[in-house]
Scaffold this motif. Structure first.
Motif, mmCIF file in Angstrom:
data_model
loop_
_atom_site.group_PDB
_atom_site.id
_atom_site.type_symbol
_atom_site.label_atom_id
_atom_site.label_comp_id
_atom_site.label_asym_id
_atom_site.label_seq_id
_atom_site.Cartn_x
_atom_site.Cartn_y
_atom_site.Cartn_z
ATOM 1 N N GLU A 1 3.667 -38.870 41.982
ATOM 2 C CA GLU A 1 2.589 -38.049 41.435
ATOM 3 C C GLU A 1 1.924 -37.212 42.530
ATOM 4 O O GLU A 1 1.945 -37.570 43.709
ATOM 5 C CB GLU A 1 1.530 -38.939 40.763
ATOM 6 C CG GLU A 1 2.036 -39.666 39.528
ATOM 7 C CD GLU A 1 0.948 -40.507 38.881
ATOM 8 O OE1 GLU A 1 -0.160 -40.582 39.455
ATOM 9 O OE2 GLU A 1 1.205 -41.082 37.819
ATOM 10 N N GLU A 2 1.306 -36.109 42.121
ATOM 11 C CA GLU A 2 0.585 -35.242 43.057
ATOM 12 C C GLU A 2 -0.609 -35.980 43.665
ATOM 13 O O GLU A 2 -1.162 -36.894 43.060
ATOM 14 C CB GLU A 2 0.075 -33.990 42.341
ATOM 15 C CG GLU A 2 1.167 -33.124 41.747
ATOM 16 C CD GLU A 2 0.610 -31.967 40.946
ATOM 17 O OE1 GLU A 2 -0.612 -31.991 40.640
ATOM 18 O OE2 GLU A 2 1.372 -31.046 40.611
ATOM 19 N N ILE A 3 -0.988 -35.553 44.854
ATOM 20 C CA ILE A 3 -2.180 -36.085 45.518
ATOM 21 C C ILE A 3 -3.146 -34.932 45.763
ATOM 22 O O ILE A 3 -2.789 -33.950 46.415
ATOM 23 C CB ILE A 3 -1.831 -36.759 46.859
ATOM 24 C CG1 ILE A 3 -0.933 -37.973 46.631
ATOM 25 C CG2 ILE A 3 -3.104 -37.163 47.610
ATOM 26 C CD1 ILE A 3 -0.459 -38.628 47.918
ATOM 27 N N GLU A 4 -4.363 -35.053 45.233
ATOM 28 C CA GLU A 4 -5.396 -34.059 45.513
ATOM 29 C C GLU A 4 -6.252 -34.573 46.672
ATOM 30 O O GLU A 4 -6.641 -35.739 46.691
ATOM 31 C CB GLU A 4 -6.264 -33.820 44.281
ATOM 32 C CG GLU A 4 -7.292 -32.719 44.473
ATOM 33 C CD GLU A 4 -8.023 -32.334 43.197
ATOM 34 O OE1 GLU A 4 -9.101 -31.714 43.300
ATOM 35 O OE2 GLU A 4 -7.515 -32.663 42.108
ATOM 36 N N PHE A 5 -6.525 -33.699 47.637
ATOM 37 C CA PHE A 5 -7.318 -34.132 48.794
ATOM 38 C C PHE A 5 -8.248 -33.015 49.242
ATOM 39 O O PHE A 5 -8.020 -31.839 48.965
ATOM 40 C CB PHE A 5 -6.411 -34.560 49.956
ATOM 41 C CG PHE A 5 -5.580 -33.453 50.554
ATOM 42 C CD1 PHE A 5 -6.017 -32.757 51.682
ATOM 43 C CD2 PHE A 5 -4.364 -33.097 49.997
ATOM 44 C CE1 PHE A 5 -5.266 -31.739 52.236
ATOM 45 C CE2 PHE A 5 -3.587 -32.083 50.548
ATOM 46 C CZ PHE A 5 -4.043 -31.399 51.669
ATOM 47 N N ILE A 6 -9.315 -33.402 49.913
ATOM 48 C CA ILE A 6 -10.278 -32.471 50.495
ATOM 49 C C ILE A 6 -10.168 -32.561 52.011
ATOM 50 O O ILE A 6 -10.118 -33.662 52.570
ATOM 51 C CB ILE A 6 -11.711 -32.797 50.049
ATOM 52 C CG1 ILE A 6 -11.853 -32.643 48.526
ATOM 53 C CG2 ILE A 6 -12.723 -31.899 50.765
ATOM 54 C CD1 ILE A 6 -13.208 -33.063 47.994
ATOM 55 N N VAL A 7 -10.111 -31.425 52.675
ATOM 56 C CA VAL A 7 -10.107 -31.418 54.141
ATOM 57 C C VAL A 7 -11.525 -31.733 54.600
ATOM 58 O O VAL A 7 -12.462 -30.977 54.339
ATOM 59 C CB VAL A 7 -9.646 -30.057 54.694
ATOM 60 C CG1 VAL A 7 -9.675 -30.079 56.222
ATOM 61 C CG2 VAL A 7 -8.242 -29.721 54.199
ATOM 62 N N THR A 8 -11.685 -32.869 55.244
ATOM 63 C CA THR A 8 -13.010 -33.313 55.676
ATOM 64 C C THR A 8 -13.487 -32.510 56.886
ATOM 65 O O THR A 8 -12.692 -31.862 57.573
ATOM 66 C CB THR A 8 -12.985 -34.804 56.032
ATOM 67 O OG1 THR A 8 -12.019 -35.019 57.084
ATOM 68 C CG2 THR A 8 -12.587 -35.644 54.828
ATOM 69 N N GLU A 9 -14.775 -32.585 57.133
ATOM 70 C CA GLU A 9 -15.359 -31.851 58.253
ATOM 71 C C GLU A 9 -15.536 -32.720 59.493
ATOM 72 O O GLU A 9 -16.075 -32.254 60.501
ATOM 73 C CB GLU A 9 -16.701 -31.233 57.834
ATOM 74 C CG GLU A 9 -16.536 -30.180 56.744
ATOM 75 C CD GLU A 9 -17.817 -29.437 56.427
ATOM 76 O OE1 GLU A 9 -18.826 -29.667 57.124
ATOM 77 O OE2 GLU A 9 -17.808 -28.620 55.482
#
Length: 229
Positions: A144-152
């Motif tokens: 399955e796809e993985i959604e992620f946020i680039v952290t700061e």
């Protein structure tokens, strides 16, 4: 970068509070001395274009102080690394076709996995992306796809995508060579990795009710089966 090494080739800008461009330059091995600033005013350091596989950093707002010391602003670029692994043993997988897309469906980066983590290019801090597997390695299911946020935070961000191997069962039926009837009795078969049958995987006793031996949950590949009793 996160180790403190100066990065060559990033396009940087300083903007005033109204968004007007004060200065623009390409980063080098030495700190850049910004011109056109005034004490007690607020400005914004902006990375217009990151270089290589580095993530584009978030803007830094700063105020020029009135003390008479050299004021230093540090912008740090991080990396996002993606690994493709086997769900059952954690080993890195080669041959998976992967891509990272943004929220609008635009392809940011695409590659074929190997034994090393892949640093993704074209990302920006604070933005969301989707990691997608378009083709799985031979013998594996597409995950399955993985959604992620680039952290700061200023650490290398690691994302792991795991593939489940496709497992199959093999049933051995023992028959009489002349009558072709199933032999319902006690016997033992073994399965091996090599044709010389020296690298044993496991032994299986027969089901004497139906004359079969069942090898369960085998990965795709070549095996060698031998009757040992």
């Amino acid at each position: 970068d996160i180790s403190g090494k100066e990065i060559d080739g990033a396009k940087l800008q300083v903007l005033d509070a109204d968004g007007n461009l004060i200065e623009e330059w390409i980063s080098g091995k030495e700190p850049h001395k910004v011109t056109g600033l005034e004490e007690n005013k607020t400005y914004r350091l902006h990375e217009e274009l990151a270089v290589g596989n580095y993530v584009k950093a978030s803007d830094i707002e700063f105020k020029v102080t009135t003390d008479k010391d050299t004021q230093k602003i540090v912008m740090i670029d991080k990396l996002v690394e993606i690994t493709k692994t086997d769900l059952t043993n954690g080993n890195e997988l080669e041959g998976a076709e992967l891509e990272v897309i943004d929220k609008d469906g635009n392809t940011i980066d695409k590659w074929i996995s190997n034994k090393e983590p892949h640093p993704v290019k074209g990302l920006e801090e604070g933005k969301s992306y989707i990691l997608r597997e378009t083709t799985a390695p031979y013998g594996y299911e597409i995950t399955e796809e993985i959604e992620f946020i680039v952290t700061e935070d200023k650490e290398t961000q690691k994302i792991e995508m795991k593939d489940m191997p496709i497992l199959k069962n093999i049933k051995i039926v023992k028959i009489d060579s002349e009558t072709k009837e199933t032999i319902k009795d006690k016997f033992i078969f073994a399965i091996y990795e090599d044709p010389e049958c020296t690298m044993l995987i496991k032994e299986v006793k027969s089901n004497k009710e139906d004359g079969t031996a069942l090898f369960e949950e085998l990965r795709y590949g070549t095996y060698y089966i031998k009757e040992i009793k």
